[in-house]
Each structure stands twice: as C-alpha cells, then as structure tokens.
Enzyme design. Structure first.
Site, PDB file in Angstrom:
ATOM      1  N   SER A 197       0.920  -0.980   0.061  1.00  0.00           N
ATOM      2  CA  SER A 197       0.051  -0.059  -0.019  1.00  0.00           C
ATOM      3  C   SER A 197       0.762   1.231  -0.008  1.00  0.00           C
ATOM      4  O   SER A 197       0.221   2.297  -0.387  1.00  0.00           O
ATOM      5  CB  SER A 197      -0.870   0.046   1.181  1.00  0.00           C
ATOM      6  OG  SER A 197      -0.097  -0.002   2.573  1.00  0.00           O
ATOM      7  N   LYS A 243       0.458   4.402   6.688  1.00  0.00           N
ATOM      8  CA  LYS A 243      -0.070   5.264   5.668  1.00  0.00           C
ATOM      9  C   LYS A 243       0.437   6.786   5.878  1.00  0.00           C
ATOM     10  O   LYS A 243       1.147   7.123   6.796  1.00  0.00           O
ATOM     11  CB  LYS A 243      -1.793   5.228   6.051  1.00  0.00           C
ATOM     12  CG  LYS A 243      -2.436   4.051   6.017  1.00  0.00           C
ATOM     13  CD  LYS A 243      -2.476   3.310   4.676  1.00  0.00           C
ATOM     14  CE  LYS A 243      -3.121   1.722   4.787  1.00  0.00           C
ATOM     15  NZ  LYS A 243      -2.838   1.124   3.790  1.00  0.00           N
TER      16      LYS A 243
END
Length: 287
Positions: free
Chosen positions: A89, A158
């Site tokens: 990700s 993230k």
C-alpha cells in the site's frame, strides 16, 4: 684523659653526642619503636590495596542483559520503535517487508501528526484481517517484539492527508486530491501517477468528499492508491443506507512518524514531508 686511659670494658660508640631527633640508626625509645614497627594489619592492607574483586562472568552477563532489556523497553516506550511494511500500500517509497524506524519525539508535548507525515498506527477496528493482526509467531520474535527489537503485527502504515477540520475531496479535473480546496502535487510519491484515473481510493471512485475531519482524528491514504485499504476505502458512499464504517483514525492510536527506511541496506534513507502540503490552507472554522 687519653684513649689509653679508658676502661677497656666500656665499649666505644662515638666520640660525638647523638642527636635527639635522629632516627637513621633506628628507634631511640620504646615509644618510637611502637610507632615505626610494621604490623600484620598494615602488611595485609599493602598486599590488597587497590585491588577490587570482579563478579563472575555469568553474573556480568546477566547484568548486561538486564541493562540492555531496560534500555530497549525505555527506548521503545519513549523514542524509537521498529516496524515492517505489511503490504504494497505504500509503494513505491516503502515496499512490502521493508524495515522502518518510527520516532515518537515529534508528537511529544501535545504535538500531533501533520499533513504529509507517514505514520504507523494501531488498527482502528476492522482494517486488518486476522493474519495481518497476528504479528510474529516465533516465540523469540514475539519476545523481541514486546521490547521493540522486532516488528509487531496489528499496525498499519499510511500517509496523513487530512487533520482536524480538513475537508478532503476527490478529485479535481486533473485527478488530484484536494485538501481544503488546494490540489496536491503527489507525483513524487504516488505509485504510477500516470496510470491511474485519479488519486482517489482503490475502488476507482473519483467522486467523494470526506470531512471535516473530527477533532482528535486524521484522514490517511496509502501512496499506492490502487492497492490501499485506507481512509478513502472506509468511507460510506452516498448509496449506502446502513453504513457504520469510520474512515478516521484516532490520534491516540498513532505510534509515531516513520523517519528511516532501515532495511534493505541498499535502499536506506530518511523520509521527509513532501513540500506540496506546505501550500494547504487552514480549514474553514466550523460553527
């Protein structure tokens, strides 16, 4: 009186009188003898003076291990902790299984994550499956993970896109994410920016708005926008009538900011906040 007139039974020591203060020839009084005579105690002191007993090697080893353990716990709790990248990700900057270091000092004393920071945080609930939450299974790795010497499971990595009060919109006519009306230039860190329709969620939906971000929360996205189950993927869509997803991450769950890509060694480097976030204006006041 001549020498010949002396009594031969009296020994001749010296013709001159002896000095009272002289000790060259030895003590002249019993008191002096008591003072100068060496004793068993002083001899023993001289034999052992300056020498210290060393603890056995096994005791030193245990002591050093205990000190190292305490330092590791303190460092993990207050300063730096090791993690690994669990998925794709965050490509291209951070690749699956990369080892990273997270620092906690930036968020001390009321500090909080800023737009553009890459952060590690605990699962807000339902973002990870059972396997991703499990962490290391080896007993030694588990023990090392508890003191910050080995990466833990149950965490996500993230990039912070929005902070308290921000409104995030996807997307402008060029496919760029907007924060408080300001489009972000993410070419430097988003994966394959020329191969995606927009910089929005992995679902491919390029029309959504999130925010204002609640107090004490952040809105996060992965850099690999087509392969990131992030805040945008947990938004409730307009056609959902029964949605209980929460796209915002409580700041209390943030462990710290990623500042070093530690391993592999050929990709070692420091992470910095992209300049594009400097242009984002403050959010509009609410209420």
């Amino acid at each position: 009186m001549t020498p010949d007139d002396r009594d031969p039974s009296v020994p001749v020591v010296n013709d001159e009188p002896a000095s009272r203060s002289s000790h060259v020839g030895g003590p002249t009084t019993p008191e002096d003898a008591d003072i100068d005579a060496p004793t068993a105690d002083t001899d023993a002191h001289r034999d052992t003076g300056g020498k210290k007993k060393h603890m056995p090697l096994w005791q030193e080893t245990i002591l050093l291990l205990a000190i190292a353990l305490v330092l590791a716990v303190v460092i993990k709790a207050l300063f730096v902790q090791a993690f690994y990248i669990p998925s794709e990700s965050m490509e291209p900057g951070l690749i699956k299984n990369d080892r990273i270091l997270v620092e906690k000092v930036s968020y001390w004393g009321g500090g909080s994550p800023q737009r553009g920071d890459v952060v590690v945080f605990e699962d807000p609930g339902g973002w990870l499956n059972a396997a991703e939450s499990a962490g290391p299974t080896n007993p030694l790795a588990k023990a090392m993970a508890k003191v910050g010497l080995y990466p833990q499971g149950g965490h996500l990595v993230k990039r912070v896109i929005g902070v308290e009060g921000d409104v995030i919109h996807c997307c402008d006519d060029k496919g760029r994410i907007e924060v408080n009306g300001q489009p972000l230039n993410e070419d430097d860190y988003v994966n394959h920016p020329d191969q995606v329709k927009c910089r929005g969620p992995m679902t491919g939906n390029c029309e959504w708005t999130a925010g204002p971000v609640p107090a004490g929360h952040i809105f996060v996205m992965g850099d690999n926008r087509n392969r990131s189950a992030d805040s945008s993927a947990h938004l409730c869509t307009d056609d959902e009538t029964d949605c209980n997803q929460n796209p915002y991450v409580p700041v209390d769950l943030v462990v710290g900011k990623v500042f070093v890509l530690l391993w592999p060694a050929d990709r070692f480097g420091f992470l910095h906040r992209p300049d594009t976030f400097d242009d984002v204006p403050d959010p509009e006041p609410t209420g």
